[in-house]
Write a protein that holds these residues in place. Structure first.
Motif, PDB file in Angstrom:
ATOM      1  N   LYS A  47       0.970  -1.234  -0.045  1.00 35.12           N
ATOM      2  CA  LYS A  47      -0.050   0.090  -0.044  1.00 35.12           C
ATOM      3  C   LYS A  47       0.844   1.350   0.075  1.00 35.12           C
ATOM      4  O   LYS A  47       0.171   2.382  -0.290  1.00 35.12           O
ATOM      5  CB  LYS A  47      -0.762   0.073   1.013  1.00 35.12           C
ATOM      6  CG  LYS A  47      -2.243  -0.467   0.931  1.00 35.12           C
ATOM      7  CD  LYS A  47      -3.122  -0.369   2.007  1.00 35.12           C
ATOM      8  CE  LYS A  47      -3.757   1.310   2.301  1.00 35.12           C
ATOM      9  NZ  LYS A  47      -5.141   1.578   1.649  1.00 35.12           N
ATOM     10  N   SER A 134      -8.263  -0.896   2.923  1.00 39.29           N
ATOM     11  CA  SER A 134      -8.934  -0.726   1.619  1.00 39.29           C
ATOM     12  C   SER A 134      -7.674  -1.005   0.601  1.00 39.29           C
ATOM     13  O   SER A 134      -6.669  -0.790   1.039  1.00 39.29           O
ATOM     14  CB  SER A 134      -9.381   0.737   1.422  1.00 39.29           C
ATOM     15  OG  SER A 134      -8.379   1.551   1.744  1.00 39.29           O
ATOM     16  N   ASN A 136      -6.163  -0.239  -1.932  1.00 35.37           N
ATOM     17  CA  ASN A 136      -5.706   0.834  -2.848  1.00 35.37           C
ATOM     18  C   ASN A 136      -4.299   1.261  -2.350  1.00 35.37           C
ATOM     19  O   ASN A 136      -3.945   1.109  -1.192  1.00 35.37           O
ATOM     20  CB  ASN A 136      -6.592   1.911  -2.937  1.00 35.37           C
ATOM     21  CG  ASN A 136      -6.962   2.386  -1.402  1.00 35.37           C
ATOM     22  OD1 ASN A 136      -7.840   1.921  -0.784  1.00 35.37           O
ATOM     23  ND2 ASN A 136      -6.676   3.646  -1.015  1.00 35.37           N
ATOM     24  N   SER A 142     -10.765   4.424  -2.687  1.00 36.10           N
ATOM     25  CA  SER A 142     -11.010   2.946  -2.364  1.00 36.10           C
ATOM     26  C   SER A 142     -11.744   2.121  -3.420  1.00 36.10           C
ATOM     27  O   SER A 142     -12.545   2.813  -4.197  1.00 36.10           O
ATOM     28  CB  SER A 142     -11.604   2.864  -1.214  1.00 36.10           C
ATOM     29  OG  SER A 142     -11.101   3.268   0.056  1.00 36.10           O
ATOM     30  N   HIS A 219      -7.319  12.868   1.265  1.00 32.93           N
ATOM     31  CA  HIS A 219      -7.340  11.314   1.145  1.00 32.93           C
ATOM     32  C   HIS A 219      -8.367  10.862   0.273  1.00 32.93           C
ATOM     33  O   HIS A 219      -9.384  11.919  -0.023  1.00 32.93           O
ATOM     34  CB  HIS A 219      -7.501  10.735   2.712  1.00 32.93           C
ATOM     35  CG  HIS A 219      -6.912   9.490   2.664  1.00 32.93           C
ATOM     36  ND1 HIS A 219      -5.438   9.398   2.964  1.00 32.93           N
ATOM     37  CD2 HIS A 219      -7.317   8.242   3.133  1.00 32.93           C
ATOM     38  CE1 HIS A 219      -5.387   7.951   3.336  1.00 32.93           C
ATOM     39  NE2 HIS A 219      -6.587   7.205   3.278  1.00 32.93           N
TER      40      HIS A 219
HETATM   41 MG    MG Z   1      -8.218   3.253   2.983  1.00 34.50          MG
END
Ligand code: MG
Ligand code: TXA
Length: 339
Positions: A47, A134, A136, A142, A219
């Motif tokens: 990630k 998540s 991504n 996401s 975000h």
């Molecule tokens: Mg997340």
């Protein structure tokens, strides 16, 4: 990278310390054995997420919290008895089965029991807790479909379980029970009203609240610039954005600039009638908050794929899932570190 519906294969990969992306009712998760430091560490690497940001531990329906959490307060027990399986995560004191890497060293842990049948089948076949953020890269939108995961993470995942499109579409609501009065850390798929009906008014996250990436100003961000505005400000915002873009000096040769200034308006379908011809791409979401939540992330991805430069998004009323949709749109619009 392999993808499909082979739950037993996915469970074996988890048992060997590998990474499996899987559907939940909220968004797709990037899962690993929550009891193993080495497995959890792989999640952070893939990630590109800072290690201090803890992962949520997913458990099968009916699984005991023993070993995963300690001192779970009575209101938290009452809440999960009604909310699980479902889009709610509780933060409580960490139990000994949770690997230290899973919580980024924190003595608290986030736990949730997902409602998606394929997630439940995976958890049952695996037999333990699955740590999953998540699926991504850090800071991005996401994934709500298996294709999104494959596009984002490619061969970095050992297997992608494909369970179709996610039903809720935004992440779980996170409530912190580890520091006395319950505090809402992230609005999400379970409406605040439903939670407060069970445990009373939720406190607001303050400076002492744990740092969570989902609570950073920028975000859930697509590549396009996002303006999150009230519906009555949409027309004026589109006009201002167009003006601003027209004034910007051209730094690129003409062909590269051809698309610059492509504006899209993201709003509930019924809102467009009042705005007349916006001279912008219209991306129509369902009118109800749950429908908006379900379609939101795919919309942001579609608009990026279409090469849109600016998204002007209409904020929904904050009731029900509208609170989570508004929160994600504001964060998508938040200041970016452009470096
Ligand atoms: Mg997340
Ligand atoms: O719906 C969801 O919650 C999805 C699916 C896959 O379950 N998961 C998800 O995980 O959104 P993630 O890692 O993308 O976001 C979880 C948020 C992060 O902001 C993290 O910092 C916070 O939860 N979190 C997890 N454990 C925590 C803890 N012990 N204390 C405070 N925040 C915590």
């Amino acid at each position: 990278m392999p993808s499909g519906t082979d739950v037993d294969r996915a469970a074996k990969i988890l048992q060997q310390g590998g990474l499996v992306a899987f559907p939940t009712e909220t968004v797709y998760g990037l899962g690993a054995d929550a009891s193993r430091d080495d497995a959890a560490a792989r999640i952070f690497a893939v990630k590109r997420r800072p290690r201090a940001h803890p992962l949520i531990v997913h458990l099968a329906p009916g699984a005991s919290l023993d070993g995963w959490a300690v001192d779970v307060p009575e209101p938290a027990q009452r809440l999960v008895a009604q909310a699980w399986p479902g889009p709610l995560t509780i933060i409580v004191k960490r139990g000994p089965r949770v690997a230290s890497a899973t919580t980024g060293g924190s003595d608290t842990v986030g736990i949730r029991v997902p409602a998606h049948p394929m997630a439940q089948a995976l958890l049952a076949a695996f037999g333990g807790g699955v740590a999953a953020p998540s699926a991504n890269r850090f800071g991005a939108v996401s994934p709500t479909k298996a294709e999104h995961v494959i596009a984002d993470l490619g061969d970095d995942v050992d297997y992608v379980l494909d369970g179709g499109a996610c039903d809720v579409g935004v992440e779980s609501t996170i409530v912190d029970f580890s520091r006395g009065r319950p505090v809402l850390l992230r609005p999400g798929g379970m409406a605040r009203e439903a939670i407060e009906a069970i445990v009373g008014p939720l406190g607001i996250a303050d400076a002492a609240a744990p740092a969570a990436p989902g609570t950073l100003a920028s975000h859930y961000a697509p590549a396009a610039d996002v303006y999150a505005v009230e519906p009555h400000e949409v027309v004026e915002t589109v006009r201002r954005v167009r003006e601003l873009r027209a004034q910007q000096p051209t730094e690129m040769p003409a062909p590269v600039e051809a698309n610059k200034g492509t504006i899209a308006v993201l709003a509930p379908a019924s809102a467009f009638a009042a705005w007349g011809d916006l001279g912008a791409i219209a991306y129509r979401l369902p009118d109800d908050a749950a429908g908006m939540a379900r379609g939101l992330y795919a919309a942001l991805r579609d608009l990026d794929a279409a090469g849109v430069d600016v998204i002007v998004a209409a904020l929904p009323p904050a009731a029900g899932l509208g609170e989570a949709v508004g929160d994600r749109l504001r964060r998508a619009a938040g200041p970016r570190d452009k470096s």
